[in-house]
Design an enzyme around this catalytic site. Structure first.
Site, PDB file in Angstrom:
ATOM      1  N   ASN A 139      -1.099   0.078  -6.037  1.00  0.00           N
ATOM      2  CA  ASN A 139      -1.735  -0.635  -4.921  1.00  0.00           C
ATOM      3  C   ASN A 139      -3.200  -0.914  -5.210  1.00  0.00           C
ATOM      4  OD1 ASN A 139       0.308   1.452  -3.040  1.00  0.00           O
ATOM      5  ND2 ASN A 139       0.571  -0.757  -3.143  1.00  0.00           N
TER       6      ASN A 139
ATOM      7  N   LEU B   4       5.129  18.717  -2.509  1.00  0.00           N
ATOM      8  CA  LEU B   4       3.924  18.548  -3.355  1.00  0.00           C
ATOM      9  C   LEU B   4       4.202  17.683  -4.585  1.00  0.00           C
ATOM     10  CD1 LEU B   4       2.530  22.219  -3.142  1.00  0.00           C
ATOM     11  CD2 LEU B   4       1.835  20.242  -1.780  1.00  0.00           C
TER      12      LEU B   4
ATOM     13  N   PHE C  25      -4.382 -10.368  -9.150  1.00  0.00           N
ATOM     14  CA  PHE C  25      -3.098 -11.047  -9.407  1.00  0.00           C
ATOM     15  C   PHE C  25      -3.035 -12.392  -8.690  1.00  0.00           C
ATOM     16  CE2 PHE C  25      -1.512  -6.457  -9.796  1.00  0.00           C
ATOM     17  CZ  PHE C  25      -1.685  -6.447 -11.169  1.00  0.00           C
TER      18      PHE C  25
ATOM     19  N   TYR D 203      12.653   0.119  -2.755  1.00  0.00           N
ATOM     20  CA  TYR D 203      11.832   0.905  -1.821  1.00  0.00           C
ATOM     21  C   TYR D 203      11.957   0.329  -0.405  1.00  0.00           C
ATOM     22  CZ  TYR D 203       7.679   1.825   0.931  1.00  0.00           C
ATOM     23  OH  TYR D 203       6.844   2.102   1.978  1.00  0.00           O
TER      24      TYR D 203
HETATM   25  C1  UD1 Z   1       2.808  -2.974  -1.500  1.00  0.00           C
HETATM   26  C2  UD1 Z   1       4.286  -2.817  -1.318  1.00  0.00           C
HETATM   27  C3  UD1 Z   1       4.589  -2.241   0.023  1.00  0.00           C
HETATM   28  C4  UD1 Z   1       3.778  -1.023   0.365  1.00  0.00           C
HETATM   29  C5  UD1 Z   1       2.318  -1.375   0.238  1.00  0.00           C
HETATM   30  C6  UD1 Z   1       1.475  -0.153   0.511  1.00  0.00           C
HETATM   31  C7  UD1 Z   1       5.342  -4.638  -2.592  1.00  0.00           C
HETATM   32  C8  UD1 Z   1       6.238  -5.820  -2.528  1.00  0.00           C
HETATM   33  N1  UD1 Z   1       5.009  -4.076  -1.463  1.00  0.00           N
HETATM   34  O1  UD1 Z   1       2.358  -4.062  -0.768  1.00  0.00           O
HETATM   35  O2  UD1 Z   1       5.935  -1.856   0.010  1.00  0.00           O
HETATM   36  O3  UD1 Z   1       4.063  -0.603   1.669  1.00  0.00           O
HETATM   37  O4  UD1 Z   1       2.087  -1.808  -1.108  1.00  0.00           O
HETATM   38  O5  UD1 Z   1       0.143  -0.519   0.717  1.00  0.00           O
HETATM   39  O6  UD1 Z   1       4.949  -4.216  -3.646  1.00  0.00           O
HETATM   40  N2  UD1 Z   1      -3.509  -6.725  -6.163  1.00  0.00           N
HETATM   41  C9  UD1 Z   1      -4.295  -7.177  -7.189  1.00  0.00           C
HETATM   42  N3  UD1 Z   1      -4.532  -6.335  -8.236  1.00  0.00           N
HETATM   43  C10 UD1 Z   1      -4.022  -5.075  -8.306  1.00  0.00           C
HETATM   44  C11 UD1 Z   1      -3.206  -4.620  -7.236  1.00  0.00           C
HETATM   45  C12 UD1 Z   1      -2.973  -5.471  -6.181  1.00  0.00           C
HETATM   46  O7  UD1 Z   1      -4.775  -8.316  -7.190  1.00  0.00           O
HETATM   47  O8  UD1 Z   1      -4.271  -4.376  -9.291  1.00  0.00           O
HETATM   48  C13 UD1 Z   1      -3.251  -7.604  -5.001  1.00  0.00           C
HETATM   49  C14 UD1 Z   1      -1.790  -7.938  -4.813  1.00  0.00           C
HETATM   50  O9  UD1 Z   1      -1.435  -9.040  -5.580  1.00  0.00           O
HETATM   51  C15 UD1 Z   1      -1.724  -8.184  -3.309  1.00  0.00           C
HETATM   52  C16 UD1 Z   1      -2.808  -7.263  -2.740  1.00  0.00           C
HETATM   53  O10 UD1 Z   1      -3.658  -6.938  -3.837  1.00  0.00           O
HETATM   54  O11 UD1 Z   1      -2.080  -9.513  -3.028  1.00  0.00           O
HETATM   55  C17 UD1 Z   1      -2.242  -5.980  -2.165  1.00  0.00           C
HETATM   56  O12 UD1 Z   1      -1.420  -5.368  -3.141  1.00  0.00           O
HETATM   57  P1  UD1 Z   1      -0.848  -3.888  -2.957  1.00  0.00           P
HETATM   58  O13 UD1 Z   1      -1.955  -2.968  -2.595  1.00  0.00           O
HETATM   59  O14 UD1 Z   1      -0.048  -3.558  -4.182  1.00  0.00           O
HETATM   60  O15 UD1 Z   1       0.070  -3.991  -1.698  1.00  0.00           O
HETATM   61  P2  UD1 Z   1       1.293  -5.006  -1.381  1.00  0.00           P
HETATM   62  O16 UD1 Z   1       1.792  -5.607  -2.634  1.00  0.00           O
HETATM   63  O17 UD1 Z   1       0.875  -5.888  -0.295  1.00  0.00           O
END
Ligand code: UD1
Length: 331
Positions: free
Chosen positions: A201, A34, A220, A151
């Site tokens: 995420n 948990l 981003f 990770y």
């Molecule tokens: C990340 C992790 C990955 C994990 C996955 C789970 C890395 C390198 N990888 O992937 O290990 O398994 O999450 O889903 O970090 N974004 C924004 N604004 C935000 C947050 C995200 O623009 O506030 C964009 C990011 O730049 C990216 C996309 O959304 O292009 C997805 O981001 P995110 O959900 O964090 O996942 P990943 O980075 O792909």
């Protein structure tokens, strides 16, 4: 068939519990400390699934607890979801990540070995392909090179441990599932992703902004070489992902099998936001900022191996995930 779900109250574990019951596997024991989930998830799973699952509070770092667990129950298979998954935190606290994700898994495998349980489904990630892999990522691509955070390294190391273990001793049936980007939640809105602390995420952040708990969504980068300039990912609905585990369980066989669990196509950050705003009828406060260090421009899965070998494919689309997210937010 008695199945142990480590981390079964978490985001992916809880959805998998629901899909397992729906597929007739209702002898499930959830083992979870948990640390990033709540006990009421067990009741919520029961409400959705119509079956009360057994819950044991415990930690994969505690060998004595694991030993007791395996002597209290005669498991046929294990689905191993327990682990730490915050990428940023893993950079700050690498030892904690190696201890839990690698050490904890070794403890679990030792307990399995001692109890003669040799079927395991392991939660891995597309991050193991590393930054130089060709898109779409195929299971035949080399993995373990150019991984950008601890990770991801821990997931790669566990994949190698599982391969070595299966090599060392006949009888092991291992499925390694490489998740792409899970989003959405059960359509009831009862269970979903609800991380403690500041989320990393995209969707958990969208939810925080929607609830007014964060001021704005930071996008981003809009200068990637992608159709609309924002990052592109393979966003898979968590219910489809959960069904992928059921399919993997049904098709377990001797040796190690590795499968991507993704939709097989990329969608952009702007597309995700557009879908959310259209279905909610509300615009999110948002702003484009610089790229996040370590982010890749675009990647998605080649999903044909799982389709062919597991007879599984995704059924839900981006709008379904957004609709279900809205149900969860109303929760
Ligand atoms: C990340 C992790 C990955 C994990 C996955 C789970 C890395 C390198 N990888 O992937 O290990 O398994 O999450 O889903 O970090 N974004 C924004 N604004 C935000 C947050 C995200 O623009 O506030 C964009 C990011 O730049 C990216 C996309 O959304 O292009 C997805 O981001 P995110 O959900 O964090 O996942 P990943 O980075 O792909």
């Amino acid at each position: 068939m008695k199945i142990l779900l480590t981390g079964g109250t978490g985001y992916i574990g809880s959805h998998t519990a629901v899909e397992l019951v729906a597929a007739g596997y209702d002898e499930i024991v959830i083992f979870d400390n948990l640390s990033n989930s709540k006990l009421d998830v067990v009741d919520k799973i029961a409400k959705i699934a119509g079956v009360t699952l057994e819950f044991v509070e415990g930690d994969i770092l505690d060998k004595a607890e694991l030993k007791k667990l395996f002597s209290d129950y005669k498991f046929d298979a294990v689905m191993h979801f327990a682990g730490l998954k915050a990428v940023g935190e893993s950079v700050e606290k690498p030892l904690q990540y190696y201890e839990t994700n690698v050490g904890g898994t070794v403890n679990l495998l030792e307990a399995m070995q001692a109890a003669g349980v040799r079927k395991i489904i392991f939660s891995s990630t597309a991050v193991v392909y590393g930054e130089h892999a060709k898109v779409p990522y195929r299971e035949t691509e080399p993995s373990g090179q150019g991984i950008t955070n601890p990770y991801g390294e821990t997931k790669h190391v566990v994949e190698e441990i599982l391969k070595d273990l299966a090599e060392s001793e006949p009888g092991w049936q291992v499925a390694i599932l490489r998740y792409f980007n899970p989003i959405g939640n059960h359509s009831s809105g009862l269970i979903g992703e609800d991380p403690n602390g500041i989320p990393n995420n995209l969707m958990p952040i969208v939810m925080k902004v929607a609830r007014g708990e964060m001021e704005e969504l930071l996008i981003f980068g809009d200068d990637y070489e992608t159709p609309d300039g924002s990052g592109v990912r393979d966003f898979i609905h968590v219910v489809d992902l959960a069904r992928g585990h059921v399919a993997a369980l049904k098709h377990l066989h001797e040796g190690v099998q590795i499968y991507n669990l993704g939709i097989g196509e990329g969608r952009s950050v702007f597309e995700v936001i557009e879908s959310y705003e259209r279905l909610s009828g509300r615009e999110l406060p948002k702003r484009v900022v610089a790229r996040r260090p370590g982010d890749l421009a675009a990647y998605w899965a080649a999903a044909d191996l799982a389709a062919e070998k597991l007879n599984w494919k995704t059924e839900l689309v981006l709008d379904d995930a957004m609709r279900d997210t809205l149900a969860f937010l109303k929760g």
